[in-house]
Design a protein around this motif. Structure first.
Motif, PDB file in Angstrom:
ATOM      1  N   UNK A  44      22.478  49.606 -34.029  1.00 21.22           N
ATOM      2  CA  UNK A  44      23.065  49.124 -35.282  1.00 21.22           C
ATOM      3  C   UNK A  44      22.143  49.570 -36.409  1.00 21.22           C
ATOM      4  N   UNK A  45      22.698  50.386 -37.302  1.00 26.82           N
ATOM      5  CA  UNK A  45      21.867  50.991 -38.345  1.00 26.82           C
ATOM      6  C   UNK A  45      21.355  49.953 -39.325  1.00 26.82           C
ATOM      7  N   UNK A  46      22.216  49.026 -39.706  1.00 17.97           N
ATOM      8  CA  UNK A  46      21.821  48.052 -40.724  1.00 17.97           C
ATOM      9  C   UNK A  46      22.214  46.661 -40.275  1.00 17.97           C
ATOM     10  N   UNK A  47      21.305  45.739 -40.483  1.00 23.26           N
ATOM     11  CA  UNK A  47      21.536  44.329 -40.158  1.00 23.26           C
ATOM     12  C   UNK A  47      20.842  43.527 -41.241  1.00 23.26           C
ATOM     13  N   UNK A  48      21.433  42.394 -41.611  1.00 19.60           N
ATOM     14  CA  UNK A  48      20.867  41.630 -42.719  1.00 19.60           C
ATOM     15  C   UNK A  48      19.461  41.118 -42.433  1.00 19.60           C
ATOM     16  N   UNK A  49      19.110  41.013 -41.135  1.00 13.09           N
ATOM     17  CA  UNK A  49      17.763  40.553 -40.776  1.00 13.09           C
ATOM     18  C   UNK A  49      16.862  41.669 -40.274  1.00 13.09           C
ATOM     19  N   UNK A  50      17.450  42.704 -39.691  1.00  8.75           N
ATOM     20  CA  UNK A  50      16.668  43.780 -39.101  1.00  8.75           C
ATOM     21  C   UNK A  50      17.025  45.086 -39.786  1.00  8.75           C
ATOM     22  N   UNK A  51      16.064  45.968 -39.991  1.00  7.38           N
ATOM     23  CA  UNK A  51      16.360  47.261 -40.596  1.00  7.38           C
ATOM     24  C   UNK A  51      17.277  48.081 -39.706  1.00  7.38           C
ATOM     25  N   UNK A  52      17.034  48.026 -38.445  1.00  8.01           N
ATOM     26  CA  UNK A  52      17.857  48.680 -37.445  1.00  8.01           C
ATOM     27  C   UNK A  52      17.578  47.993 -36.133  1.00  8.01           C
ATOM     28  N   UNK A  53      18.575  47.899 -35.264  1.00  7.08           N
ATOM     29  CA  UNK A  53      18.351  47.113 -34.055  1.00  7.08           C
ATOM     30  C   UNK A  53      19.259  47.585 -32.938  1.00  7.08           C
ATOM     31  N   UNK A  54      18.964  47.087 -31.743  1.00  5.46           N
ATOM     32  CA  UNK A  54      19.786  47.341 -30.570  1.00  5.46           C
ATOM     33  C   UNK A  54      20.711  46.147 -30.381  1.00  5.46           C
ATOM     34  N   UNK A  55      22.019  46.433 -30.264  1.00  6.34           N
ATOM     35  CA  UNK A  55      22.983  45.369 -29.978  1.00  6.34           C
ATOM     36  C   UNK A  55      23.416  45.517 -28.528  1.00  6.34           C
ATOM     37  N   UNK A  56      23.283  44.422 -27.768  1.00  6.21           N
ATOM     38  CA  UNK A  56      23.544  44.448 -26.331  1.00  6.21           C
ATOM     39  C   UNK A  56      24.596  43.409 -25.999  1.00  6.21           C
ATOM     40  N   UNK A  57      25.594  43.824 -25.195  1.00 15.86           N
ATOM     41  CA  UNK A  57      26.567  42.880 -24.636  1.00 15.86           C
ATOM     42  C   UNK A  57      26.132  42.568 -23.211  1.00 15.86           C
ATOM     43  N   UNK A  58      25.972  41.300 -22.892  1.00 17.21           N
ATOM     44  CA  UNK A  58      25.514  40.909 -21.560  1.00 17.21           C
ATOM     45  C   UNK A  58      26.646  41.056 -20.560  1.00 17.21           C
ATOM     46  N   UNK A  59      26.450  41.955 -19.591  1.00 16.76           N
ATOM     47  CA  UNK A  59      27.460  42.155 -18.547  1.00 16.76           C
ATOM     48  C   UNK A  59      26.871  41.976 -17.149  1.00 16.76           C
ATOM     49  N   UNK A  60      25.528  41.919 -17.042  1.00 17.83           N
ATOM     50  CA  UNK A  60      24.869  41.747 -15.741  1.00 17.83           C
ATOM     51  C   UNK A  60      24.313  40.337 -15.624  1.00 17.83           C
ATOM     52  N   UNK A  61      23.993  39.967 -14.388  1.00 18.13           N
ATOM     53  CA  UNK A  61      23.397  38.648 -14.168  1.00 18.13           C
ATOM     54  C   UNK A  61      22.141  38.491 -15.010  1.00 18.13           C
ATOM     55  N   UNK A  62      21.292  39.511 -14.996  1.00 12.53           N
ATOM     56  CA  UNK A  62      20.147  39.587 -15.907  1.00 12.53           C
ATOM     57  C   UNK A  62      20.302  40.894 -16.658  1.00 12.53           C
ATOM     58  N   UNK A  63      20.548  40.773 -17.933  1.00 12.49           N
ATOM     59  CA  UNK A  63      20.705  41.976 -18.747  1.00 12.49           C
ATOM     60  C   UNK A  63      19.327  42.418 -19.218  1.00 12.49           C
ATOM     61  N   UNK A  64      18.885  43.592 -18.740  1.00  9.09           N
ATOM     62  CA  UNK A  64      17.529  44.059 -19.008  1.00  9.09           C
ATOM     63  C   UNK A  64      17.501  45.076 -20.129  1.00  9.09           C
ATOM     64  N   UNK A  65      16.418  45.019 -20.891  1.00 10.56           N
ATOM     65  CA  UNK A  65      16.084  46.061 -21.858  1.00 10.56           C
ATOM     66  C   UNK A  65      14.628  46.440 -21.578  1.00 10.56           C
ATOM     67  N   UNK A  66      14.386  47.692 -21.131  1.00 10.46           N
ATOM     68  CA  UNK A  66      13.033  48.107 -20.773  1.00 10.46           C
ATOM     69  C   UNK A  66      12.713  49.449 -21.416  1.00 10.46           C
ATOM     70  N   UNK A  67      11.502  49.520 -21.986  1.00 13.72           N
ATOM     71  CA  UNK A  67      11.021  50.810 -22.470  1.00 13.72           C
ATOM     72  C   UNK A  67      10.608  51.648 -21.272  1.00 13.72           C
ATOM     73  N   UNK A  68      11.064  52.897 -21.234  1.00 14.27           N
ATOM     74  CA  UNK A  68      10.781  53.750 -20.087  1.00 14.27           C
ATOM     75  C   UNK A  68       9.402  54.405 -20.165  1.00 14.27           C
ATOM     76  N   UNK A  69       8.736  54.280 -21.301  1.00 15.22           N
ATOM     77  CA  UNK A  69       7.364  54.770 -21.393  1.00 15.22           C
ATOM     78  C   UNK A  69       6.400  53.847 -20.657  1.00 15.22           C
TER      79      UNK A  69
END
Length: 762
Positions: A44-69
């Motif tokens: 999401x390019x613009x958000x009223x609270x965040x300059x830019x952010x990731x928007x995630x819809x939870x579809x798994x039992x545990x929805x993970x967000x992990x940096x691959x580095x």
């Protein structure tokens, strides 16, 4: 400490705006699915609270967000992972910081916590900040303890009902080590480097990692029990709140605070701490001495010092134990081990017992007694396959088969497991034997060991025992030996301070009270100087024992400046397998000079110097007794020296080089001189003057050589004229009556002074 500043380490993951191809919906490892162009996430390019952010819809039992580095994990370094999130649709979920712990080769570290605390989102659009701390140490406030991880894939988990829509601001990872450890900056905590202190996990690597990072600071071991399964050497100082446990064969070396107090803090048990500190003394280290810090160490049984060290059986570098007390605890295991066993002895193999029954029960260091066995004979080794044992000394009259008694005394410190130990010193130690234990058993072999400025208090049987040749060059200096048998008569006592089987002992400046013997010495080249040894009792005309017993005839030993009180020098050949004189040396090489000899309430047959040959044919060749004081109190004795003829007498016809000069005598019926000045007055005319010596010669010897004859006044013949003619002498004229003869040219009367010797001085 801040690795990002000091070392330029990059912990921060890239912002979502740089692309979602490095952000995984899996565990973040290579090949896991990403949020780029597919899946339940968009940028999401613009958000009223965040300059830019990731928007995630939870579809798994545990929805993970992990940096691959791979975010690096360093020992002692603590990272704070922070994320700002809000829910914008669907059910209200919970969120938490999470990660995947990795090590070399891309392998997963299992058994560690990989999630932080969960936070329940309670309102749509509300920005909530979540965080967790990850590090190698199990410190208070650390959410994810990863002691062996090298890196991590970090992000968040969304948990709860599906269909939640959550927006996530850029994830922040920062080094908070300096803040986290701000209260102990002068210390390095082993927990920060992965130590758990649970008593079972091997914390060896964590201890060494903490030490490597300390760089002059103190390594702190907080409360807990730390198992060290490997050898550990710490180069920096160490402080202990917790304790250490480790296998017996593993070594713990503290280079900067190597002393007993530190090991006591480390191990929490007095005896164990002493064992481990002694073990470290033999490890490669910067130390040659173990300071007991003036502490008293209670031990509950004999310590096998070689077993404490482990695999080392020989050692020849200077090592010292100093400054403390070692106490035999009253509840310890101090009972002697006694075995009676039949064995065979032959003079052809004079230090071996063969055909030993029950050989498995015979231990190294056992005292051997039996018919024909001299004093202080010990088992040096055993051969189970051949049913034989090696002895420290030969036996004088034990040929054949008989029953022998083998007795193993218990010692505070038993070094007999060492095959060889040299240059080992004890300094300023009190051995508080308490009447329960003996003190020190020396190793089998070695040279130049020393005991100095030590107290030996109430040893039960022995103070210092040598079973082999580790007494070579042994120095015993300025020690106090206080018996447990002071309430017994001299005849009842059994304890012995010291024995030796080898040469060149230096026994100097010691004080010895109420033992049976001060020393039983089977070697030569000894110096016995400046000691005071008192072995008396209150018995009138009671038995007195040999203070120092010399069992090698050609002993080459010097006694000087000693105070020899109610005991005597006993000189024997009881360790000779063929005690009758053959090709071996006879008695000789003993110098006794400048000593004070005292005896109180003596029996008249007491003497301070006693030679006891165990076989016939022996004589004395080289014996000097000069400048001594011999004094009795409350009674007289006959002679200061004598022969104990229990087994044999000496051959007086072979005596050579004996000197008794310049001694002072008080309370002695027959003073001893050699050469002796004998005055004879002949009141009736005689050509042959037969003259006795009144037993003034050593050992009541015979007047074998006449060095001079000087008339005292005129020699008158029958006409009352002065006789100026020649005369001659016959030494050893009548051996049975111990007389010599002076023969004149005619019958004369008068007085002569003769200088007489019992020995051949050439």
């Amino acid at each position: 400490m801040n690795k990002a500043i000091t070392d330029g380490v990059v912990f921060m993951p890239p912002p979502f705006a740089n692309g979602l191809d490095v952000w995984s919906s899996g565990d973040g490892t290579p090949g896991s699915p990403t949020y780029q162009g597919a899946g339940p996430g968009i940028f999401v390019v613009a958000d009223q609270n965040f300059d830019g952010c990731l928007e995630v819809i939870k579809i798994d039992n545990i929805q993970k967000v992990r940096h691959m580095g791979e975010t690096p994990i360093f020992p002692g370094c603590y990272l704070r992972v922070t994320a700002r999130v809000k829910v914008v649709g669907g059910p209200l979920p919970s969120v938490r910081i999470a990660g995947w712990a990795g090590r070399s080769g891309g392998n997963h570290v299992t058994g560690v916590t990989e999630t932080g605390p969960a936070t329940q989102l309670t309102a749509f659009g509300e920005v909530v900040e979540i965080s967790a701390i990850v590090g190698t140490g199990a410190r208070q406030g650390v959410d994810m303890v990863w002691p062996s991880a090298l890196y991590g894939h970090f992000g968040i988990d969304i948990i709860g009902p599906n269909s939640s829509i959550v927006r996530v601001d850029d994830i922040v990872i920062e080094d908070v080590t300096s803040v986290f450890l701000r209260d102990i900056m002068a210390f390095v905590d082993v927990r920060d480097y992965g130590a758990l202190g649970d008593g079972s996990t091997d914390d060896s690597a964590a201890f060494e990692a903490a030490d490597a990072a300390a760089n002059g600071r103190t390594v702190n071991v907080p409360a807990g029990t730390y198992y060290l399964g490997s050898n550990v050497t710490l180069e920096n100082r160490v402080s202990f709140e917790g304790t250490v446990v480790m296998p017996d064969d593993k070594v713990f070396v503290m280079q900067r605070n190597y002393d007993y107090n530190s090991y006591l803090l480390a191990f929490g048990d007095e005896e164990l701490a002493f064992r481990k500190a002694f073990q470290a003394l033999f490890a490669p280290s910067d130390h040659e001495s173990l300071d007991l810090c003036g502490r008293r160490i209670a031990i509950f049984g004999q310590i096998d010092m070689q077993a404490a060290v482990g695999t080392t059986a020989t050692f020849a570098q200077r090592r010292v134990i100093r400054n403390g007390q070692i106490l035999a605890a009253s509840t310890g295991d101090w009972d002697d081990t006694v075995v009676t066993s039949q064995a065979t002895y032959s003079t052809f193999s004079s230090r071996t017992l063969s055909n030993v029954a029950n050989i498995a029960a015979i231990e190294r260091g056992m005292l051997v007694t039996g018919s024909g066995v001299g004093r202080e004979v010990y088992v040096v080794s055993r051969n189970l396959a051949q049913n034989s044992v090696t002895l420290s000394q030969p036996l004088y009259d034990a040929a054949g088969t008989q029953n022998f008694t083998f007795r193993r005394f218990k010692y505070l410190l038993d070094f007999s497991g060492f095959d060889a130990l040299s240059l080992f010193h004890f300094e300023d130690i009190e051995f508080q034997c308490q009447g329960y234990a003996s003190a020190i058993m020396l190793p089998r072999d070695g040279v130049a060991n020393q005991v100095r400025d030590c107290f030996f208090t109430r040893p039960k049987d022995r103070a210092i025992t040598s079973i082999g040749s580790a007494c070579q060059g042994l120095q015993i200096d300025d020690c106090q030996f206080l018996s447990d048998e002071s309430n017994k008569t001299a005849q009842q006592r059994k304890s012995i301070v010291l024995n030796a089987n080898n040469n060149d002992l230096k026994i100097r400046g010691n004080r010895v009270v109420h033992f049976k013997h001060f020393a039983v010495l089977a070697g030569s080249g000894n110096l016995i100087v400046g000691n005071h040894y008192f072995h008396g009792d209150g018995v009138i005309q009671g038995v007195r024992n040999g203070g120092v017993v010399l069992t090698l005839p050609n002993c080459q030993t010097v006694f000087t400046g000693n105070y020899i009180d109610n005991n005597f020098i006993e000189w024997t050949n009881e360790h000779d397998p063929t005690p009758a004189l053959g090709a071996q040396f006879s008695f000789g090489g003993l110098t006794v000079t400048g000593n004070t000899f005292i005896v109180s309430n003596p029996a008249s047959n007491f003497s301070w110097i006693v030679i006891k040959p165990y076989g016939p044919g022996h004589f004395v060749h080289g014996f000097a007794v000069t400048g001594n004081v011999f004094r009795t109190l409350n009674g007289n004795i006959d002679k200061v020296e004598k022969i104990d003829t229990t087994f044999a007498d000496l051959n007086y016809a072979r005596m050579r080089n004996i000197e008794f000069r310049g001694n002072a005598y008080t309370g002695i019926n027959r003073e001893t001189f050699n050469p002796a000045s004998v005055v004879h007055s002949q009141n009736t005319l005689a050509k042959n003057w037969i003259i006795g010596t009144n037993d003034v010669l050593p050992f009541r010897g015979r007047p074998r050589f006449i060095e001079s004859v000087v008339p005292e006044g005129r020699l008158l013949n029958g006409a009352n004229n002065t006789n100026f003619d020649y005369f001659y002498t016959n030494g050893d004229y009548d051996p049975s009556n111990k007389t010599f003869r002076v023969v004149f040219s005619e019958q004369v009367t008068g007085t002569i002074r003769c200088m007489v010797r019992t020995d051949n001085p050439t």
